[in-house]
Design a protein around this motif. Structure first.
Motif, PDB file in Angstrom:
ATOM      1  N   ALA A 126       0.841  -1.187   0.000  1.00  0.00           N
ATOM      2  CA  ALA A 126       0.000   0.000   0.000  1.00  0.00           C
ATOM      3  C   ALA A 126       0.883   1.247   0.000  1.00  0.00           C
ATOM      4  O   ALA A 126       1.967   1.265   0.598  1.00  0.00           O
ATOM      5  N   VAL A 127       0.418   2.263  -0.689  1.00  0.00           N
ATOM      6  CA  VAL A 127       1.204   3.485  -0.813  1.00  0.00           C
ATOM      7  C   VAL A 127       1.431   4.130   0.543  1.00  0.00           C
ATOM      8  O   VAL A 127       2.487   4.722   0.803  1.00  0.00           O
ATOM      9  N   THR A 128       0.481   4.007   1.455  1.00  0.00           N
ATOM     10  CA  THR A 128       0.546   4.717   2.742  1.00  0.00           C
ATOM     11  C   THR A 128       1.142   3.880   3.862  1.00  0.00           C
ATOM     12  O   THR A 128       1.263   4.372   4.986  1.00  0.00           O
ATOM     13  N   ARG A 129       1.522   2.619   3.598  1.00  0.00           N
ATOM     14  CA  ARG A 129       2.040   1.756   4.671  1.00  0.00           C
ATOM     15  C   ARG A 129       3.324   1.057   4.226  1.00  0.00           C
ATOM     16  O   ARG A 129       3.492   0.738   3.050  1.00  0.00           O
ATOM     17  N   PRO A 130       4.235   0.776   5.187  1.00  0.00           N
ATOM     18  CA  PRO A 130       5.505   0.138   4.822  1.00  0.00           C
ATOM     19  C   PRO A 130       5.419  -1.366   4.631  1.00  0.00           C
ATOM     20  O   PRO A 130       6.290  -1.966   4.006  1.00  0.00           O
ATOM     21  N   ILE A 131       4.397  -2.011   5.168  1.00  0.00           N
ATOM     22  CA  ILE A 131       4.324  -3.468   5.120  1.00  0.00           C
ATOM     23  C   ILE A 131       4.076  -3.955   3.699  1.00  0.00           C
ATOM     24  O   ILE A 131       3.358  -3.325   2.918  1.00  0.00           O
ATOM     25  N   LYS A 132       4.688  -5.100   3.360  1.00  0.00           N
ATOM     26  CA  LYS A 132       4.538  -5.694   2.039  1.00  0.00           C
ATOM     27  C   LYS A 132       3.953  -7.095   2.166  1.00  0.00           C
ATOM     28  O   LYS A 132       4.175  -7.780   3.170  1.00  0.00           O
ATOM     29  N   TYR A 133       3.240  -7.513   1.128  1.00  0.00           N
ATOM     30  CA  TYR A 133       2.654  -8.843   1.071  1.00  0.00           C
ATOM     31  C   TYR A 133       3.088  -9.540  -0.213  1.00  0.00           C
ATOM     32  O   TYR A 133       3.200  -8.916  -1.271  1.00  0.00           O
ATOM     33  N   LYS A 134       3.291 -10.830  -0.113  1.00  0.00           N
ATOM     34  CA  LYS A 134       3.546 -11.651  -1.292  1.00  0.00           C
ATOM     35  C   LYS A 134       2.274 -12.421  -1.612  1.00  0.00           C
ATOM     36  O   LYS A 134       1.793 -13.215  -0.787  1.00  0.00           O
ATOM     37  N   ALA A 135       1.736 -12.196  -2.779  1.00  0.00           N
ATOM     38  CA  ALA A 135       0.465 -12.813  -3.172  1.00  0.00           C
ATOM     39  C   ALA A 135       0.671 -13.733  -4.366  1.00  0.00           C
ATOM     40  O   ALA A 135       1.427 -13.419  -5.286  1.00  0.00           O
ATOM     41  N   THR A 136       0.000 -14.871  -4.323  1.00  0.00           N
ATOM     42  CA  THR A 136      -0.026 -15.804  -5.452  1.00  0.00           C
ATOM     43  C   THR A 136      -1.460 -15.884  -5.951  1.00  0.00           C
ATOM     44  O   THR A 136      -2.377 -16.156  -5.161  1.00  0.00           O
ATOM     45  N   VAL A 137      -1.651 -15.635  -7.242  1.00  0.00           N
ATOM     46  CA  VAL A 137      -3.005 -15.626  -7.797  1.00  0.00           C
ATOM     47  C   VAL A 137      -3.027 -16.353  -9.131  1.00  0.00           C
ATOM     48  O   VAL A 137      -2.000 -16.475  -9.818  1.00  0.00           O
ATOM     49  N   GLN A 138      -4.200 -16.817  -9.471  1.00  0.00           N
ATOM     50  CA  GLN A 138      -4.452 -17.378 -10.794  1.00  0.00           C
ATOM     51  C   GLN A 138      -5.221 -16.345 -11.601  1.00  0.00           C
ATOM     52  O   GLN A 138      -6.256 -15.838 -11.150  1.00  0.00           O
ATOM     53  N   VAL A 139      -4.722 -16.020 -12.773  1.00  0.00           N
ATOM     54  CA  VAL A 139      -5.357 -15.012 -13.627  1.00  0.00           C
ATOM     55  C   VAL A 139      -5.785 -15.686 -14.918  1.00  0.00           C
ATOM     56  O   VAL A 139      -4.943 -16.200 -15.666  1.00  0.00           O
ATOM     57  N   ASP A 140      -7.075 -15.691 -15.175  1.00  0.00           N
ATOM     58  CA  ASP A 140      -7.623 -16.289 -16.396  1.00  0.00           C
ATOM     59  C   ASP A 140      -7.989 -15.199 -17.394  1.00  0.00           C
ATOM     60  O   ASP A 140      -8.606 -14.185 -17.025  1.00  0.00           O
ATOM     61  N   TYR A 141      -7.599 -15.424 -18.653  1.00  0.00           N
ATOM     62  CA  TYR A 141      -7.934 -14.506 -19.745  1.00  0.00           C
ATOM     63  C   TYR A 141      -8.813 -15.229 -20.757  1.00  0.00           C
ATOM     64  O   TYR A 141      -8.652 -16.426 -20.985  1.00  0.00           O
ATOM     65  N   ALA A 142      -9.707 -14.473 -21.387  1.00  0.00           N
ATOM     66  CA  ALA A 142     -10.497 -14.958 -22.519  1.00  0.00           C
ATOM     67  C   ALA A 142     -10.284 -14.004 -23.684  1.00  0.00           C
ATOM     68  O   ALA A 142     -10.155 -12.792 -23.488  1.00  0.00           O
ATOM     69  N   LYS A 143     -10.236 -14.545 -24.901  1.00  0.00           N
ATOM     70  CA  LYS A 143     -10.029 -13.705 -26.075  1.00  0.00           C
ATOM     71  C   LYS A 143     -11.372 -13.200 -26.571  1.00  0.00           C
ATOM     72  O   LYS A 143     -12.273 -13.968 -26.893  1.00  0.00           O
ATOM     73  N   THR A 144     -11.508 -11.875 -26.631  1.00  0.00           N
ATOM     74  CA  THR A 144     -12.725 -11.222 -27.094  1.00  0.00           C
ATOM     75  C   THR A 144     -12.351 -10.186 -28.139  1.00  0.00           C
ATOM     76  O   THR A 144     -11.562  -9.272 -27.856  1.00  0.00           O
ATOM     77  N   ASN A 145     -12.916 -10.320 -29.344  1.00  0.00           N
ATOM     78  CA  ASN A 145     -12.591  -9.400 -30.445  1.00  0.00           C
ATOM     79  C   ASN A 145     -11.081  -9.289 -30.652  1.00  0.00           C
ATOM     80  O   ASN A 145     -10.528  -8.194 -30.785  1.00  0.00           O
ATOM     81  N   ASN A 146     -10.444 -10.425 -30.612  1.00  0.00           N
ATOM     82  CA  ASN A 146      -9.001 -10.529 -30.840  1.00  0.00           C
ATOM     83  C   ASN A 146      -8.182  -9.839 -29.757  1.00  0.00           C
ATOM     84  O   ASN A 146      -7.029  -9.470 -29.975  1.00  0.00           O
ATOM     85  N   ARG A 147      -8.778  -9.640 -28.604  1.00  0.00           N
ATOM     86  CA  ARG A 147      -8.067  -9.058 -27.463  1.00  0.00           C
ATOM     87  C   ARG A 147      -8.208  -9.975 -26.260  1.00  0.00           C
ATOM     88  O   ARG A 147      -9.256 -10.564 -26.033  1.00  0.00           O
ATOM     89  N   TRP A 148      -7.120 -10.051 -25.470  1.00  0.00           N
ATOM     90  CA  TRP A 148      -7.157 -10.836 -24.248  1.00  0.00           C
ATOM     91  C   TRP A 148      -7.694  -9.964 -23.114  1.00  0.00           C
ATOM     92  O   TRP A 148      -7.161  -8.896 -22.835  1.00  0.00           O
ATOM     93  N   VAL A 149      -8.772 -10.443 -22.464  1.00  0.00           N
ATOM     94  CA  VAL A 149      -9.420  -9.716 -21.374  1.00  0.00           C
ATOM     95  C   VAL A 149      -9.520 -10.644 -20.168  1.00  0.00           C
ATOM     96  O   VAL A 149      -9.877 -11.817 -20.298  1.00  0.00           O
ATOM     97  N   ILE A 150      -9.186 -10.109 -18.972  1.00  0.00           N
ATOM     98  CA  ILE A 150      -9.272 -10.925 -17.756  1.00  0.00           C
ATOM     99  C   ILE A 150     -10.715 -11.362 -17.529  1.00  0.00           C
ATOM    100  O   ILE A 150     -11.637 -10.546 -17.537  1.00  0.00           O
ATOM    101  N   SER A 151     -10.894 -12.652 -17.332  1.00  0.00           N
ATOM    102  CA  SER A 151     -12.226 -13.180 -17.037  1.00  0.00           C
ATOM    103  C   SER A 151     -12.378 -13.558 -15.571  1.00  0.00           C
ATOM    104  O   SER A 151     -13.500 -13.601 -15.052  1.00  0.00           O
TER     105      SER A 151
END
Length: 268
Positions: free
Chosen positions: A150-175
């Motif tokens: 966070a911009v206002t705090r010194p603490i940091k977090y390590k996050a692991t996420v799964q990000v899925d994309y779908a192709k719409t009109n020839n563009r990749w968009v997060i689903s």
């Protein structure tokens, strides 16, 4: 006889004088011819220059119809580039696309409360890495690891996420974004800044874990504790304000605390 001879001589002299006055002015003719030749050369040079300028105009100044065709071609090329921007997302694109998305700890038994939610804002992601990816023609999945701060705090977090994309009109968009785990980044700078002990919670013989912050800044403390009513360990985290004491477990915290571990202490 003498008179006849004199007449013949005079007649001959007059005839000769008459012939001399009829000779053409040769010098004048030569001068005029020179002027005519000079004019002719000047016209040839001018004609050559005009032809050269015409060629330059033809080579470097396209007609209006040519300009329109060129503009249409450029626009078509740009549109194709924009439409063709459906390249597989990379780390920079994913980090930008995650702005405004929300994540949780992603675990049933985590350090944070069940209602803990982080909304990712611009400038909060750093060190994003793609751990694995699965790509198909119309969808792709990325497993990424990133640092959140966070911009206002010194603490940091390590996050692991799964990000899925779908192709719409020839563009990749997060689903979809699915949280796979969040941990506090440990610096070790505050490991000696608290005091801990198991002590009575003040409600009649039930013990709790007491944590005292020995600094004048808020600290974020997390770890495990075990009670007499449970065979397993429970994770916890708590914000301890500067020079304050808090209790974990006890009468209103799942039972009398019999053991504990501290896993991280960071400035909040």
């Amino acid at each position: 006889m003498k008179k006849l001879l004199l007449f013949i001589i005079l007649s001959t002299l007059l005839f000769c004088l008459s012939c001399d006055r009829k000779q053409p002015p040769r010098v004048s003719c030569i001068y005029d011819n020179t002027n005519v030749n000079d004019v002719s050369v000047d016209k040839n040079i001018q004609s050559s220059n005009e032809h050269s300028e015409t060629n330059k105009s033809t080579l470097h100044e396209p007609t209006q119809s040519q300009s329109i065709r060129n503009d249409e071609g450029n626009n078509a090329t740009q549109n194709n580039m924009d439409a063709g921007s459906g390249i597989i997302p990379n780390e920079t694109i994913i980090a930008n696309d995650l702005i405004g998305r929300k994540i949780t700890e992603g675990r049933d038994n985590g350090y944070f409360d069940n209602d803990w939610v982080w909304t990712i804002e611009n400038g909060e992601i750093s060190d994003l890495k793609i751990l694995n990816q699965v790509v198909d023609t119309d969808y792709c999945t990325f497993f990424v690891e990133m640092i959140l701060k966070a911009v206002t705090r010194p603490i940091k977090y390590k996050a692991t996420v799964q990000v899925d994309y779908a192709k719409t009109n020839n563009r990749w968009v997060i689903s979809m974004v699915q949280s796979k785990g969040v941990d506090v980044v440990k610096t070790g700078r505050y490991d000696t800044c608290i005091s801990t002990k198991i002590d009575d919670d003040g409600w009649g013989g039930v013990n709790c874990l007491k944590i005292k912050n020995n600094t004048d800044v808020p600290l974020f403390v997390g770890g495990l504790y075990r009670t007499n009513y449970s065979d397993g360990w429970r994770k916890f985290s708590a914000i301890v304000e500067g020079l304050q004491v808090i209790g974990i477990g006890g009468t209103f915290g799942g039972g009398s605390v019999v053991d504990y571990e501290i896993h991280f202490i960071e400035q909040y």
